[in-house]
Design a protein around this motif. Structure first.
Motif, short mmCIF file in Angstrom:
data_model
loop_
_atom_site.label_atom_id
_atom_site.label_comp_id
_atom_site.label_asym_id
_atom_site.label_seq_id
_atom_site.Cartn_x
_atom_site.Cartn_y
_atom_site.Cartn_z
N ARG A 81 0.17 -1.44 0.12
CA ARG A 81 0.21 0.24 0.14
C ARG A 81 0.55 1.28 0.04
O ARG A 81 2.20 1.49 0.77
CB ARG A 81 -1.02 0.11 1.34
CG ARG A 81 -0.58 -0.29 2.54
CD ARG A 81 -1.43 -0.17 4.13
NE ARG A 81 -1.93 0.34 3.75
CZ ARG A 81 -3.73 0.37 4.50
NH1 ARG A 81 -3.29 -1.18 5.32
NH2 ARG A 81 -3.98 1.70 4.34
N ASP A 82 0.58 2.34 -0.46
CA ASP A 82 1.17 3.44 -0.99
C ASP A 82 -0.67 4.30 0.42
O ASP A 82 -1.10 4.88 -1.08
CB ASP A 82 0.85 4.09 -1.57
CG ASP A 82 2.08 5.18 -1.86
OD1 ASP A 82 1.74 6.28 -0.87
OD2 ASP A 82 2.86 5.49 -3.20
N ASN A 83 0.11 4.26 1.27
CA ASN A 83 -1.16 6.24 2.28
C ASN A 83 -0.93 7.38 1.06
O ASN A 83 -1.89 7.99 1.36
CB ASN A 83 -0.46 5.62 3.82
CG ASN A 83 -0.93 4.10 4.01
OD1 ASN A 83 -1.70 3.71 3.18
ND2 ASN A 83 -0.21 3.68 4.93
N ALA A 84 0.34 7.82 0.82
CA ALA A 84 -0.07 9.21 0.03
C ALA A 84 -0.31 8.85 -0.96
O ALA A 84 -0.71 9.50 -1.30
CB ALA A 84 1.48 9.03 0.45
N LYS A 85 -0.42 7.70 -1.77
CA LYS A 85 -1.22 7.88 -3.25
C LYS A 85 -2.81 6.88 -2.56
O LYS A 85 -3.52 7.69 -3.41
CB LYS A 85 -0.30 7.16 -3.84
CG LYS A 85 0.29 8.13 -4.26
CD LYS A 85 1.51 6.80 -5.25
CE LYS A 85 2.00 7.67 -6.21
NZ LYS A 85 2.99 6.34 -6.55
N ASN A 86 -3.20 7.21 -1.14
CA ASN A 86 -4.26 6.11 -0.85
C ASN A 86 -4.69 4.57 -1.83
O ASN A 86 -5.88 4.67 -2.61
CB ASN A 86 -5.80 7.08 -1.05
CG ASN A 86 -6.02 8.12 -0.16
OD1 ASN A 86 -4.92 7.92 0.56
ND2 ASN A 86 -6.75 9.49 -0.45
N THR A 87 -4.09 4.24 -2.56
CA THR A 87 -3.66 3.03 -2.97
C THR A 87 -3.41 1.61 -3.14
O THR A 87 -2.26 2.28 -1.64
CB THR A 87 -2.92 3.18 -4.61
OG1 THR A 87 -3.40 4.65 -5.51
CG2 THR A 87 -3.57 2.62 -5.06
#
Length: 120
Positions: free
Chosen positions: A70-76
Motif C-alpha cells: 500500500r501507498d498511503n500517500a496515494k491512497n492506493t
C-alpha cells in the motif's frame, strides 16, 4: 462517499504476472485495513490477502506468488501477482474495513472488481 476503484486486470498466460491497483477516496485510507478478494464463476467470493499498517496475511493458495502493498500517500493498495495459474482466473475485488480478517463480513466498502484471466 467512499469509492474503491480497481484497475490492472487483464488476460495473461500461465506463469505470467499482473499488478492490480485499487485507488480509494472518501475515507481516511491510512487507518483502514485493505484487502483483496476474488470470485470465480459459480464460486463464492474468497479471501486473497489483507494489509494493515504493519501486517499482511495471505490465503494459502497465493502465498509465495502474490504480494500486497500500500501507498498511503496515494491512497492506493496494490496486488502484485506472479506465477499466475489458470485457477487464479476470477474477478478481483478490493475492500476496506477495520479488522484484518479473511471474512467478507469484516469489510464495509468494496470496489466494482477487475477481471483477471489466466490461460493455460
Amino acid at each position: 462517499q467512499v469509492q474503491l476503484v480497481e484497475s490492472g486486470g487483464g488476460s495473461v498466460q500461465a506463469g505470467g504476472s499482473l499488478r492490480l491497483s485499487c485507488a480509494a477516496s472518501g475515507l481516511t485510507f491510512s487507518v483502514y485495513i485493505m484487502a483483496w478478494f476474488r470470485q470465480a464463476p459459480g464460486k463464492e467470493r474468497q479471501f486473497v490477502t489483507f494489509i494493515s499498517s504493519g501486517n499482511t496475511d495471505y490465503a494459502d493458495s497465493v502465498k509465495g506468488r502474490f504480494t500486497v502493498s500500500r501507498d498511503n500517500a496515494k491512497n492506493t493498495v496494490y496486488l502484485q501477482m506472479n506465477g499466475l495459474k489458470p485457477e487464479d482466473t476470477a474477478v478481483y475485488y478490493c475492500a476496506a474495513g477495520w479488522i484484518g480478517s479473511p471474512e467478507r463480513s469484516a469489510y464495509s466498502y468494496w470496489g466494482q472488481g477487475t477481471q483477471v484471466t489466466v490461460s493455460p
